[in-house]
Each structure stands twice: as structure tokens, then as C-alpha cells.
Design an enzyme around this catalytic site. Structure first.
Site, PDB file in Angstrom:
ATOM      1  CB  VAL A  25      -5.594   2.821 -18.628  1.00 44.75           C
ATOM      2  CG1 VAL A  25      -4.308   2.763 -19.442  1.00 44.75           C
ATOM      3  CG2 VAL A  25      -5.317   3.372 -17.229  1.00 44.75           C
ATOM      4  CB  VAL A  51      -6.577  -0.815 -15.183  1.00 46.72           C
ATOM      5  CG1 VAL A  51      -8.057  -0.898 -15.504  1.00 46.72           C
ATOM      6  CG2 VAL A  51      -5.801  -0.534 -16.456  1.00 46.72           C
ATOM      7  CG  LEU A 421      -2.159  -2.496   2.289  1.00 48.85           C
ATOM      8  CD1 LEU A 421      -0.922  -3.358   2.488  1.00 48.85           C
ATOM      9  CD2 LEU A 421      -2.120  -1.295   3.226  1.00 48.85           C
ATOM     10  CG  LEU A 476       4.316  -4.304   6.473  1.00 45.07           C
ATOM     11  CD1 LEU A 476       4.047  -5.666   5.858  1.00 45.07           C
ATOM     12  CD2 LEU A 476       3.911  -3.219   5.501  1.00 45.07           C
ATOM     13  CB  ILE A 479       1.082  -7.150   9.422  1.00 45.89           C
ATOM     14  CG1 ILE A 479       0.089  -6.730   8.328  1.00 45.89           C
ATOM     15  CG2 ILE A 479       1.410  -8.632   9.301  1.00 45.89           C
ATOM     16  CD1 ILE A 479      -1.302  -7.289   8.486  1.00 45.89           C
TER      17      ILE A 479
END
Length: 593
Positions: A25, A51, A421, A476, A479
Site C-alpha cells: 500500500v 498492510v 485470524l 467462535l 474458543i
């Protein structure tokens, strides 16, 4: 001597080090580098939307082919800090990527200038080197050293920070006479390998544990040859998956607490000797070390000397590049075989295959909502041995590693140690960029998918097709499963009724609309019998439109995937396969005799 800006010299070096693609970028402090990139030509550039996404694209690009080094570029300040997760991911998995950042002018670095940050100090713990170059004449040497470091020893990432005035300063530099620095890698001696083979030959039930270092060294064929010469079964680690084809008669399956096979753990527990090559004894592989090490001897070969003995003391350690070690292992094994000096491992290998045919997990369920196991069964039908799978973390990755099949090195591209993630979408774009003719299939849960889904627009803009399998349970999931031990179900529920898409009920985000809004194609599946047609349609759409195509499978809300804290005590939450129809795409037909 030719004169050019330091930024132009940096670009010329990139080309001579083999770089043909960069991800990034632009911004004010890195614009001189981008100007040089444009003027020089020869390096294609993919514009990311974030980025961090660019750093993961660079990772995916590196992981796809031997010799690749992905490059990500960003401006100063937050661009550099955005890259830190990518650098951490790359250093954890021994992946060489080069991050180039812009920086405020040298005269104001100490004056809290706009977007001025000491990125070199921030990045140093997660890189092999991180340098802010203060003298323009040093730029060629710093970039040259970056490539030397990335390729030497244990591979890993490097960050080079270039103040804007340094980039613009003209220097003397002759690119035509530039040469890369020689790469250094430790090499095993014949005496070391002979001792390792002596220990191996003294055992009755040996195994080879093949890690990601074998793939990094492009030594998979040598490993398979050594296994075939000696008749020893192979346990690939998660990062080494694909080093030996899943359907090879000596592939004994994976071992571990999560991404493992029942038969892999069972065979490991029967072993009395383990030769580890290019692996790091990760805790999700070993679990309880007392169980893992009891009753067996270990020889460990790794490119990084300080890795030997880090997790537990081996009986013998060898600091060596995996290819160099395996060349000796193969050569000595050939000599011994010719002299009839290798033990017969036929009965031991047969016992491993017997467990592989008997200890299987069930995948065939007709439930609605869809059970996740059925998704992987249909993926096995839809996607062949040439498929490059890309994924990071979560129940989707764990179940995928238990139930999918991989046949070639660099065809399971997984973020192993860091597991951030959001990694999957940009990494898949990097993989598809590095191998545009490949069948690239990404795998995500809904939360991983939502972290960096803006990068789908990169695939649409740059026409980078791949198929993304999205398993959605609005949770999730990993988790939530871990919270069972604390008797809570807290802040892991993603469900809500989307007022704009009432037809999906409580599954919340309309991923189909989001994907379409970003210029991609998407298909939603709610019944198991529709999975295979959806995968076939996704392949067709990707080929026709040259964009990412998402297949969203609406899963049952709660599924517990097999795992535990000890490889001898894995919790199997679902019914196991007890008849052939329960696991129709398993590597070996289920043997219930």
C-alpha cells in the site's frame, strides 16, 4: 559508476535477487520507492486493502514455490505496525518475507514527526533483522544482507525501514555487477548421519517425523526415498503435511492433540524410535511430553542449532539443513540396502496401514443444519490431488486437517505457530498469485473470514481466482469449545438476526451480499446434498469470472471437534466410523473385520 537514487538501487537489487512480485500500500513516506518501482519495471505489484493483508499475501507467495521470497511494502508509522502480525507469523513458521517501510526524514526522527515510529525496534523481536537505514550509501548493502539473512540458516523475515530523504538521495551503484551473497546453511557430516542410522537400525518400531523444514528445504522427494529404502512409516507434522502423499503406503498419518488422525496417534504410541527432521516438537503435536517421549528414543535433525533440546533433550541431535542431511541419509541407506544391511520393517509398516484402515472418524452425516464433517467429505470429492489448500486456525482448520487429504508439498499452506485470524484470505491471494494456474481452495470459519474480508476486493480488482470454503456457525467455535473446561459460554456467540437478510435466521452477517459487494461471487448451501454441486459451480465461476468465489456452508450451531490434552486420551465427541458408508472418502476403505 552509474548514479541513481537509493530507492532505485533498492528496486534494482530486488530484481537481481529474484523478486518479480510485491504486495503493498503506497503512502507519502514510501512514494519515492514506488516511483522507482514504476520507473524500473520488472516487478509486478498487487495493491492490498490493508498492510497486514499485504504481509500475509507475501507469506502465501513465499510458501507456494521453492525459492520464492514475498515482498510487502508500506509507508511509515501504522503501515509498519500493521505488518508486525505478518512478521510474527513468518518468523514462527520459518518463512522468508521482506518488509520495506517508509519513514519520516532522518532530521526529524527524534521530533515526534507525523507517522514517525521506531519500527525497527518494534519489529526486531519478530524478525531475523530490522534496520532503519540512516545513510543512503548503505541501502544496497542492507538490502543485500537482508536476502542473505532470509535465506541462510533457519529462514525468516527481515524488515528494512527507509527514511524518505534516504530514498531520494543519489548514490553510486552499478546494478549490472551486483551479486547476491552466498547462502550459509549448516550441513551434517557423514559420521553424524551414520550414528543416527545406527541408532535407528537398533530399533524395532521406528518412525520418521517430517516437519516443515523438509518442505522449506525442497527435500520431500529425498525424504520419501529414504522412507522407501528403509521401509519406515512417516508421520508428517501439520507444517510438513504433503511431504509424503496421504495415500502413500508409508504415510502413517498425523500425530497431535488437534490436527491429528486416530491412526496416527495410535501408531506413534506403538513406536520405540523417532527420527525428527525439520520439525520443532510443537506443543499441539506432542501434547503431554511424558506420554510423547516415554519408551522411545529420539534423533532430531534441525537447521537451527538452538532448536535441538529446546522442548526435550533428544538422544542425539544434528544441526543441519534438511536437504543436506537427507542426501546423506539416502546415500548411506542405499549402501546398506545393497549390502543387505537394513532391517526388514514390513510387519511394522503393515501394522501402521492396518490402523489406518481401521481407526477412522465418521464424515457422512445427512443432518440439516449441516455437520462440518460432511463439508470435508464433499471437499475430498470435489478437489483433487493438485489442490493447494490455505487456512490458518479454528475448528474449521482442525477438522480440515483431520479429514481432508493432501498429496504434495506446499499444497497445505497453513499458518502454524501464530495462527492469526484473518490470515486466510490474503494468504490465499498470495498463493494464487504465485501459482495462477493452480486450484487454490481456502478454508475459513466465519470469524476468520470476517477479520480481513476487505481483501476480497483485491482478488476482484487484480483478477485472482480461487475458491473459499466458509463454514458458518455464527460462533467462535474453537474458543467456545475451550471454554467448556471453565463451564462458560461467554462472548463467543456471533449470532444476530440480520434485518436485511431474514432468510438466514440468526446467522447474522450475510456473507453472500458482502462478497458480491466486493466484486466476488458467492454461493450459500444449507443442505448437505447441495455441497458437491456448489463446489463444482464455484470452480466454474472462478474460471469464468477470474475472481474469488465463496461457498458458504450453514452449519449446525455447536459441534465439538476431536481433541484433547494428551495424544493417548483424545476426546472423540462424534460417533466414529463403524461401517464403510460412514467415511466414504477416507484414504483407505474402512476395515471392520
Amino acid at each position: 559508476m552509474p548514479r541513481m537514487t537509493a530507492a532505485r538501487a533498492a528496486v534494482e537489487i530486488l530484481k537481481r535477487e529474484g523478486v518479480s512480485h510485491a504486495f503493498g500500500v503506497p503512502g507519502a513516506a514510501i512514494n519515492p520507492f514506488y516511483a522507482a518501482l514504476k520507473a524500473s519495471g520488472g516487478i509486478q505489484h498487487t495493491l492490498a486493502r490493508h498492510v497486514e493483508g499485504a504481509s500475509h499475501m507475501a507469506e502465501g507467495y513465499t510458501r507456494t514455490r521453492p525459492g520464492n521470497i514475498g515482498v510487502c511494502v508500506g509507508t511509515s508509522g501504522p503501515a509498519g505496525t500493521d505488518m508486525i502480525t505478518g512478521l510474527y507469523s513468518a518468523t514462527g513458521d520459518s518463512i522468508p518475507i521482506l518488509c520495506i517501510t517508509g519513514q519520516a526524514p532522518t532530521a526529524v526522527l527524534h521530533k515526534e514527526d507525523f507517522q514517525a515510529v521506531d519500527i525497527a525496534s518494534i519489529a526486531r523481536p519478530v524478525t531475523k533483522a530490522a534496520t532503519t537505514v540512516l545513510e543512503a550509501a548503505q541501502v544496497p548493502g542492507v538490502i543485500q544482507q537482508a536476502f542473505h539473512l532470509m535465506r541462510s540458516g533457519r529462514p525468516g523475515p527481515v524488515l528494512v525501514d527507509l527514511p524518505v530523504d534516504v530514498q531520494l538521495t543519489e548514490i553510486e551503484f552499478d546494478p549490472e555487477t551486483y551479486e547476491p551473497l552466498p547462502v550459509h546453511k549448516p550441513v551434517a557430516s557423514r559420521a553424524q548421519i551414520e550414528k543416527a542410522i545406527t541408532l535407528l537400525n537398533a530399533s524395532e518400531r521406528p518412525l520418521i517425523v517430517a516437519g516443515g523444514g523438509v518442505i522449506n528445504a525442497d527435500a520431500s522427494e529425498l525424504l520419501v526415498e529414504f522412507a522407501e529404502l528403509t521401509g519406515i512409516p512417516v508421520i508428517p507434522t501439520l507444517m510438513g503435511w504433503g511431504v509424503i502423499a496421504d495415500d502413500h503406503e508409508l504415510n502413517a498419518g498425523m500425530v497431535g492433540l488437534q490436527t491429528s488422525h486416530r491412526y496416527g496417534n495410535a501408531t506413534f504410541l506403538e513406536s520405540d524410535f523417532v527420527l525428527g527432521i525439520g520439525n520443532r516438537w510443537a506443543n499441539r503435536h506432542t501434547g503431554n511430553l511424558q506420554t510423547y517421549t516415554a519408551g522411545r528414543k529420539f534423533v532430531h535433525v534441525d537447521i537451527e542449532p538452538t532448536q535441538l533440546g529446546k522442548i526435550f533433550p533428544p538422544d542425539y541431535g544434528i544441526a543441519s539443513d534438511a536437504r543436506a542431511a537427507l542426501e546423506l541419509f539416502v546415500g548411506i541407506a542405499r549402501e546398506l540396502k545393497a549390502a543387505d544391511g537394513l532391517p526388514d520393517r514390513g510387519a511394522w509398516a503393515s501394522s501402521a496401514r492396518e490402523r489406518k484402515s481401521r481407526l477412522q472418524r465418521r464424515t457422512h452425516f445427512d443432518d440439516v443444519p449441516i455437520k462440518p464433517q460432511r463439508v470435508y467429505e464433499e471437499m475430498n470429492r470435489a478437489f483433487g490431488p493438485e489442490t493447494r489448500y490455505v487456512t490458518t486456525i479454528g475448528l474449521s482448520q482442525i477438522a480440515g486437517a483431520q479429514l481432508l487429504h493432501v498429496y504434495r508439498p506446499r499444497h497445505w499452506i497453513n499458518c502454524g505457530q501464530a495462527g492469526p485470524l484473518g490470515w486466510t484470505i490474503p494468504a490465499a491471494l498470495g498463493v494464487a498469485t504465485a501459482d495462477p494456474g493452480a486450484t487454490v481452495v481456502a478454508l475459513s470459519g466465519d470469524y476468520d473470514f470476517q477479520f480481513m474480508l476487505e481483501e476480497l476486493a483485491v482478488g476482484a480488482q487484480h483478477r485472482i481466482p480461487y475458491v473459499h470454503v466458509l463454514v458458518n456457525n455464527a460462533y467462535l467455535g474453537l474458543i467456545r469449545q475451550a471454554q467448556r473446561n471453565l463451564d462458560i459460554n461467554f462472548q463467543v456467540n456471533l449470532e444476530f438476526e440480520n434485518i436485511n437478510t431474514p432468510e438466514i435466521g440468526v446467522y447474522g452477517v450475510d456473507h453472500v451480499k458482502v462478497a458480491e459487494g466486493l466484486g466476488c461471487k458467492a454461493v450459500r448451501v444449507t443442505r448437505p446434498q447441495d455441497l458437491l454441486p456448489a463446489f463444482e459451480e464455484a470452480k466454474r465461476l472462478a474460471a469464468e469470472h477470474r475472481v474469488p468465489v465463496i461457498v458458504e456452508a450453514i452449519l449446525e450451531r455447536v459441534t465439538n471437534i476431536s481433541m484433547g490434552v494428551d495424544i493417548a486420551a483424545i476426546n472423540e465427541f462424534e460417533d466414529l466410523a463403524t461401517e464403510p458408508g460412514h467415511a466414504p472418502t477416507s484414504i483407505l476403505p474402512l476395515d471392520i473385520s
